[in-house]
Design a protein around this motif. Structure first.
Motif, short mmCIF file in Angstrom:
data_model
loop_
_atom_site.label_atom_id
_atom_site.label_comp_id
_atom_site.label_asym_id
_atom_site.label_seq_id
_atom_site.Cartn_x
_atom_site.Cartn_y
_atom_site.Cartn_z
N MET A 162 0.81 -1.22 0.00
CA MET A 162 0.00 0.00 0.00
C MET A 162 0.84 1.27 0.00
N ASP A 163 2.16 1.14 0.25
CA ASP A 163 3.01 2.33 0.28
C ASP A 163 3.14 2.91 -1.13
N ASN A 164 2.74 4.17 -1.27
CA ASN A 164 2.72 4.87 -2.55
C ASN A 164 1.69 4.29 -3.53
N TRP A 165 0.73 3.57 -3.00
CA TRP A 165 -0.36 3.05 -3.83
C TRP A 165 -1.24 4.21 -4.28
N GLU A 166 -1.66 4.17 -5.54
CA GLU A 166 -2.56 5.19 -6.07
C GLU A 166 -3.90 4.56 -6.41
N ARG A 173 -3.04 9.27 -3.50
CA ARG A 173 -1.89 8.41 -3.20
C ARG A 173 -1.77 8.19 -1.70
N PHE A 174 -1.43 6.95 -1.33
CA PHE A 174 -1.26 6.55 0.07
C PHE A 174 0.24 6.48 0.38
N ASP A 175 0.67 7.18 1.42
CA ASP A 175 2.08 7.20 1.80
C ASP A 175 2.21 6.64 3.22
N GLU A 180 2.56 7.99 10.56
CA GLU A 180 1.16 7.72 10.31
C GLU A 180 0.87 7.89 8.82
N LEU A 181 -0.25 7.38 8.41
CA LEU A 181 -0.65 7.45 7.00
C LEU A 181 -0.74 8.90 6.54
N GLN A 182 -0.24 9.14 5.34
CA GLN A 182 -0.42 10.43 4.68
C GLN A 182 -1.13 10.17 3.36
N LEU A 183 -2.12 10.99 3.06
CA LEU A 183 -2.86 10.87 1.81
C LEU A 183 -2.62 12.13 0.98
N TYR A 184 -2.46 11.96 -0.33
CA TYR A 184 -2.17 13.07 -1.21
C TYR A 184 -3.17 13.13 -2.37
#
Length: 240
Positions: A162-166, A173-175, A180-184
Motif C-alpha cells: 500500500m506504500d505509494n499506492w494510487e 496516493r497513500f504514503d 502515520e498514513l499520509q494521503l495526497y
C-alpha cells in the motif's frame, strides 16, 4: 348499506394489509469510538468531498447506511466513508441502491478502533465483496497499519503493497513512510484536517492584513512627500 359494499368491507378485513418495509436511517451505533477514529473519518470524508466538489455526479458519504437489496432491510452496512460515482450529490437518509440506478459504492474506507472485532471486519469484507465494491481500504490509526483490496474480475483481492499506492478510482496516493498514513491529492497536495486548513486561512489573512498596512504606510509617506513638495512650490503631478 348494500350487500356489495358489505362484502367488500368484509374482504378488506379478512385480507391482511401489505406491510410497509422500513429501512432504518441509523444502526444505533456511534460514528466513531474515539477522537482519533473520528478525526480520520472526517479528514478522509472532507478531503474527498473537496476533491469532487465540482463533479455533480460523485456522491461522498460518511456513516450512511447502504441497502443493496430491495426488500431486505437487514442486509446493510454503514461504511465510515464511501464514494459513489454516477449518482448525483444530495442529502439522503440512507443509500438505497435500487433507487440509485442500482449503482453500488465503488470505494469504501473503514477506520478501525479497539472495539472492532475480527468477526465484525470479516463480515464487512464479505458484504463489500458480495455487493460490488471495487476498492476497499482499512486503516488502523493506533497501529498505523493500512490494508487495501482491489476488485479483480469477481472478487476483492489484497493489494500487496500500500506504500505509494494510487487509487484507480480516486487518483489519491497513500504514503506509509512516516509515523502515520499520509494521503495526497492527485496534484500532490496533502490531505489536511479542518484545523490545519483554518490555520492556513488565518495565516493568509494575517499576511493580507500586513500587506494592507504596508500599502497604507507607503500611501501616507507619499502624501507627506507630496505636501513637502507643494510647500517648496513644486507640483507633484508634474513630476510623473
Amino acid at each position: 348499506m348494500g350487500g356489495k359494499m358489505v362484502s367488500q368491507l368484509e374482504s378488506e378485513l379478512e385480507s391482511p394489509k401489505k406491510s410497509t418495509i422500513i429501512y432504518p436511517e441509523s444502526d444505533g451505533k456511534p460514528m466513531a469510538d474515539n477522537t482519533k477514529q473520528f478525526r480520520w473519518i472526517t479528514v478522509i470524508h472532507g478531503n474527498l468531498s473537496w476533491l469532487f466538489a465540482n463533479d455533480e455526479m460523485v456522491f461522498v458519504a460518511g456513516d450512511l447506511l447502504w441497502y443493496p437489496v430491495e426488500g431486505s432491510p437487514k442486509i446493510t452496512q454503514a461504511p465510515d466513508v464511501m464514494v459513489i460515482f454516477g449518482v448525483p450529490k444530495g442529502d439522503r437518509g440512507s443509500y438505497k441502491q435500487w433507487e440509485e440506478n442500482n449503482i453500488a459504492p465503488q470505494v469504501v474506507f473503514e477506520i478501525l478502533s479497539p472495539s472492532n472485532t475480527q468477526k465484525e471486519m470479516s463480515k464487512k469484507l464479505l458484504f463489500y465483496n458480495r455487493y460490488g465494491v471495487e476498492e476497499y481500504y482499512i486503516y488502523d490509526p493506533d497501529k498505523n497499519e493500512l490494508s487495501g483490496l482491489l476488485r479483480s474480475e469477481e472478487n476483492l483481492e489484497v493489494i500487496e503493497s500500500m506504500d505509494n499506492w494510487e487509487s484507480p478510482r480516486l487518483g489519491i496516493r497513500f504514503d506509509m513512510s512516516g509515523e502515520e498514513l499520509q494521503l495526497y491529492h492527485s496534484n500532490g497536495q496533502i490531505f489536511q484536517s479542518f484545523e490545519q486548513i483554518k490555520e492556513q486561512l488565518q495565516q493568509k489573512d494575517e499576511q493580507l492584513q500586513q500587506k494592507d498596512e504596508q500599502l497604507q504606510q507607503k500611501d501616507e509617506q507619499l502624501q507627506i512627500l507630496a505636501a513637502k513638495l507643494q510647500e517648496m512650490g513644486i507640483n507633484p503631478d508634474e513630476l510623473t
